[in-house]
Design a protein around this motif. Structure first.
Motif, short mmCIF file in Angstrom:
data_model
loop_
_atom_site.label_atom_id
_atom_site.label_comp_id
_atom_site.label_asym_id
_atom_site.label_seq_id
_atom_site.Cartn_x
_atom_site.Cartn_y
_atom_site.Cartn_z
N ILE A 142 56.29 96.76 31.46
CA ILE A 142 55.98 96.43 30.06
C ILE A 142 54.60 97.01 29.72
CG2 ILE A 142 55.56 94.57 28.42
CD1 ILE A 142 57.45 92.82 30.03
N PRO A 143 54.50 97.85 28.71
CA PRO A 143 53.21 98.47 28.37
C PRO A 143 52.20 97.44 27.84
CG PRO A 143 55.05 99.69 27.41
CD PRO A 143 55.61 98.38 27.89
N VAL A 144 50.94 97.66 28.20
CA VAL A 144 49.85 96.82 27.72
C VAL A 144 48.70 97.74 27.31
CG1 VAL A 144 48.16 95.03 28.29
CG2 VAL A 144 50.48 94.89 29.20
N LYS A 415 48.14 89.75 35.56
CA LYS A 415 47.82 88.34 35.83
C LYS A 415 49.07 87.47 35.80
CE LYS A 415 45.13 84.42 34.08
NZ LYS A 415 44.17 83.97 33.04
N ALA A 416 49.98 87.75 34.84
CA ALA A 416 51.19 86.94 34.70
C ALA A 416 52.24 87.71 33.94
CB ALA A 416 50.87 85.62 33.99
N ASN A 442 57.06 89.40 28.46
CA ASN A 442 55.63 89.53 28.19
C ASN A 442 54.88 89.73 29.51
OD1 ASN A 442 52.88 87.78 28.18
ND2 ASN A 442 53.13 88.81 26.20
N ARG A 443 53.91 90.65 29.49
CA ARG A 443 53.05 90.87 30.65
C ARG A 443 51.60 90.77 30.20
NH1 ARG A 443 50.79 95.37 33.93
NH2 ARG A 443 51.39 96.87 32.31
N GLY A 451 51.27 92.57 26.45
CA GLY A 451 52.25 93.36 25.73
C GLY A 451 53.60 92.67 25.78
N ASP A 452 54.39 92.87 24.72
CA ASP A 452 55.71 92.26 24.62
C ASP A 452 56.81 93.31 24.71
OD1 ASP A 452 54.56 89.80 24.28
OD2 ASP A 452 54.75 89.79 22.09
N LEU A 453 57.95 92.86 25.17
CA LEU A 453 59.17 93.68 25.18
C LEU A 453 60.29 92.88 24.52
CD1 LEU A 453 60.78 95.77 28.00
CD2 LEU A 453 62.04 93.80 27.13
N ARG A 454 61.07 93.56 23.68
CA ARG A 454 62.26 92.96 23.07
C ARG A 454 63.43 93.91 23.32
NH1 ARG A 454 57.87 92.36 20.07
NH2 ARG A 454 58.23 94.41 19.10
N ARG A 455 64.53 93.35 23.79
CA ARG A 455 65.66 94.21 24.16
C ARG A 455 66.99 93.55 23.80
NH1 ARG A 455 65.34 96.63 30.00
NH2 ARG A 455 64.15 98.19 28.82
#
Length: 464
Positions: A142-144, A415-416, A442-443, A451-455
Motif C-alpha cells: 500500500i503506497p504511503v 508501524k501498523a 491501511n498502512r 495510505g489507504d487502499l480500496r478494492r
C-alpha cells in the motif's frame, strides 16, 4: 439344447431296443436276422446323434460360462471406477497406473481454475505495475507518502489457478504419500510474456513432500501456520496482515494432536535506519515449531510455538539474534449456518512468518554486529454465514502492529496495517464459485504518515 430335450429321443431308442427283439421271434429266422441287423444299425445311428448333441451342449455351456465371466470382469472394472468406498472416497482405478510406484498405489489429480478481476484505487501513490500487490491484497504494497491520483487501476489474471498430483499407498503395513502442487503465479512478465500479447506466466512449485506414517519431509505449509483457520476469502489470502503464511522445507513428526518440526532458517534483516532489506540464508540452526490441535463437532482450536536463530554473515560483519513466537487459532461453529475463524500471533523476530513479511525479523545495529528482533502482534477474526446451499458470505477484520525501535529503524518503516473485507460467494452448482469482495486496507509508518487502499475484487473459480 439341454439334457431334458435329449431324454425323449434316448428313451425311444431304448424302448425300441427292448420291444423289437420280441417281435422278431414271430418272424422267420432269415427275416429275424435281417431285422436285428437293421435295428442294430438304427441304434448305433441314434447313439451317434445323442453323443453329437451332448457334445454340442457342452460347448454351448462352456461358451456361455466364458461370456458370463467376461461380463462379470467388465462390471467389476466399472464398479472399481464408479462405486464409492465405505469411507466416501472414490476408487481411482482397479489396477495401478504408476509405472514405477508401489503395487496397489492410488493416483489422484485435482485443482481449480480461478479467474480474478480487481479494480484498485489508492490515495497516496500508485502500486507499481506487475507487482504482487496488483495481484492480491498485500498490505506492505500500500503506497504511503505519494500523490493522490484519484484514479482506478483494473487488473485481470488467472495466475492463481492450481493443480496437484498425489500417490497414496500402504507398503508393508506403512502408509505412504507423495504430493506435488503447483500454481501459475511464477515467472515475471518480463521473462515470459506481457499483457499486450501472450499473458504468459510460469508454473510455480507450491508443495512437494513425502509422508510415511507419522513422518513428513519436504516443502509444505509451516507447522507454525493453521491453514484450517483461514477465512473463505475471494482474495488469495484475505486478512493478510493478521495471519501466519509460510510454505517451506521441513521435517515434521505428528502424533495425535501434537506435531513438531524443524524448518528452513531464513532471516529477513532490515538495514540500520533504512527501509532496505536482505534475506539471509546464513542460519545454521533450523527453526523449531511445536503445535497442539484439539478437534470436535464444535470446530477446532490450535496453539503453536516457534523458536529460531536470526543470523547474517558478510565479508566484514557477523550479526545474530534470537526469535520466538506463539499463536492461538481455530474455527468455532455457531450452528449449521455460521462459524467464526480467528488467529492471534505475537512474538519477537518472527516478522517473515506474518503478513508476507510485513515487518522484518530484525534490524541491524549501527555496527552491523547485532540483530535487534522486531516485535509483532497480529490477528484476524472472520464471520462466515451460509444464507442457503448456493449463497454464502464472509466479513473479516485484520490488524498487525510492529514494535520498532526508531533509534534503529528510523521513521520510514511500517508501524501498523489493517484491513476489512466483505464478500458474497454464489455457487450455481457444486464446485463452481462466483464471488465479489470489497476490501479496505491501511498502512501506517512510524512517522505517522499513512495510505489507504480500496478494492473491488471479482472471481470465478471452478474446482476439479
Amino acid at each position: 439344447m439341454n439334457a431334458r430335450t435329449l431324454r425323449k429321443p434316448l428313451a425311444l431308442a431304448i424302448a425300441a431296443a427292448l420291444l423289437l427283439p420280441g417281435t422278431a421271434f414271430a418272424q422267420t429266422a432269415k427275416g429275424r436276422a435281417n431285422k436285428e441287423l437293421e435295428l442294430e444299425a438304427r441304434i448305433a445311428q441314434l447313439e451317434a446323434q445323442v453323443q453329437a448333441l451332448l457334445g454340442a451342449q457342452q460347448q454351448q455351456q462352456a461358451a456361455i460360462a466364458q461370456q458370463q465371466g467376461s461380463i462379470a470382469q467388465t462390471q467389476a472394472q466399472l464398479d472399481a471406477v464408479q462405486v464409492a468406498q465405505a469411507d466416501g472416497k472414490p476408487k481411482i482405478q482397479s489396477t495401478p497406473i504408476l509405472a514405477s510406484g508401489n503395487p496397489d498405489a492410488r493416483f489422484s489429480f485435482g485443482g481449480f481454475i480461478k479467474v480474478d478481476a480487481m479494480a484498485t484505487s489508492t490515495n497516496a501513490g500508485e502500486i507499481a505495475d506487475g507487482s504482487a500487490g496488483r495481484m492480491f491484497y498485500l498490505p506492505s504494497a500500500i503506497p504511503v507518502g505519494g500523490a493522490d491520483e484519484s484514479r482506478t487501476d483494473l487488473d485481470t489474471h488467472a495466475q492463481f489457478s492450481r493443480f496437484w498430483f498425489a500417490s497414496d499407498a500402504e507398503v508393508q503395513g506403512h502408509k505412504a504419500r507423495a504430493y506435488l502442487e503447483f500454481d501459475l503465479f511464477g515467472g515475471g512478465m518480463a521473462n515470459l510474456g506481457n499483457q499486450a500479447s501472450t499473458n504468459t506466466h510460469g508454473v510455480t512449485l507450491r508443495q512437494a513432500y513425502v509422508s510415511w506414517d507419522k513422518w513428513l519431509a519436504g516443502q509444505t505449509w509451516s507447522n507454525f501456520q493453521d491453514v484450517a483457520a483461514l477465512p473463505d476469502a475471494v482474495d488469495f489470502v484475505g486478512p493478510t496482515e493478521g495471519t501466519v503464511f509460510v510454505r517451506q522445507t521441513q521435517v515434521r513428526y505428528t502424533n495425535g494432536a501434537w506435531s513438531a518440526s524443524l524448518e528452513n532458517p531464513q532471516t529477513v534483516v532490515a538495514g540500520y535506519r533504512s527501509t532496505s532489506r536482505t534475506t539471509s540464508d546464513d542460519g545454521n540452526v533450523p527453526d523449531i515449531t511445536v503445535r497442539w490441535t484439539g478437534k470436535g463437532s464444535w470446530g477446532h482450536v490450535s496453539v503453536a510455538g516457534i523458536a529460531r536463530q536470526l543470523r547474517q554473515d558478510t565479508a566484514t560483519t557477523h550479526a545474530s539474534g534470537n526469535g520466538y513466537g506463539v499463536s492461538l487459532s481455530g474455527k468455532y461453529n455457531l450452528g449449521q449456518q455460521d462459524d467464526l475463524r480467528y488467529m492471534l500471533v505475537g512474538g519477537n523476530g518472527i516478522g517473515r512468518y506474518v503478513g508476507f513479511a510485513l515487518g522484518p525479523d530484525g534490524t541491524l545495529d549501527a555496527a552491523s554486529s547485532d540483530i535487534e528482533p522486531t516485535g509483532v502482534l497480529a490477528g484476524f477474526v472472520a464471520w462466515r454465514h451460509v444464507f442457503n446451499p448456493k449463497l454464502r458470505g464472509n466479513l473479516m477484520f485484520s490488524r498487525a502492529e510492529l514494535d520498532n525501535d526508531p533509534a534503529w529503524t528510523g521513521l520510514a518503516v511500517t508501524k501498523a496495517a489493517q484491513s476489512i473485507h466483505a464478500n458474497l460467494i454464489y455457487s450455481p452448482f457444486p464446485k463452481l464459485d462466483v464471488g465479489a469482495e470489497l476490501t479496505w486496507g491501511n498502512r501506517e509508518l512510524e512517522s505517522g504518515a499513512d495510505g489507504d487502499l480500496r478494492r473491488v475484487h471479482a472471481t470465478v473459480k471452478y474446482s476439479f
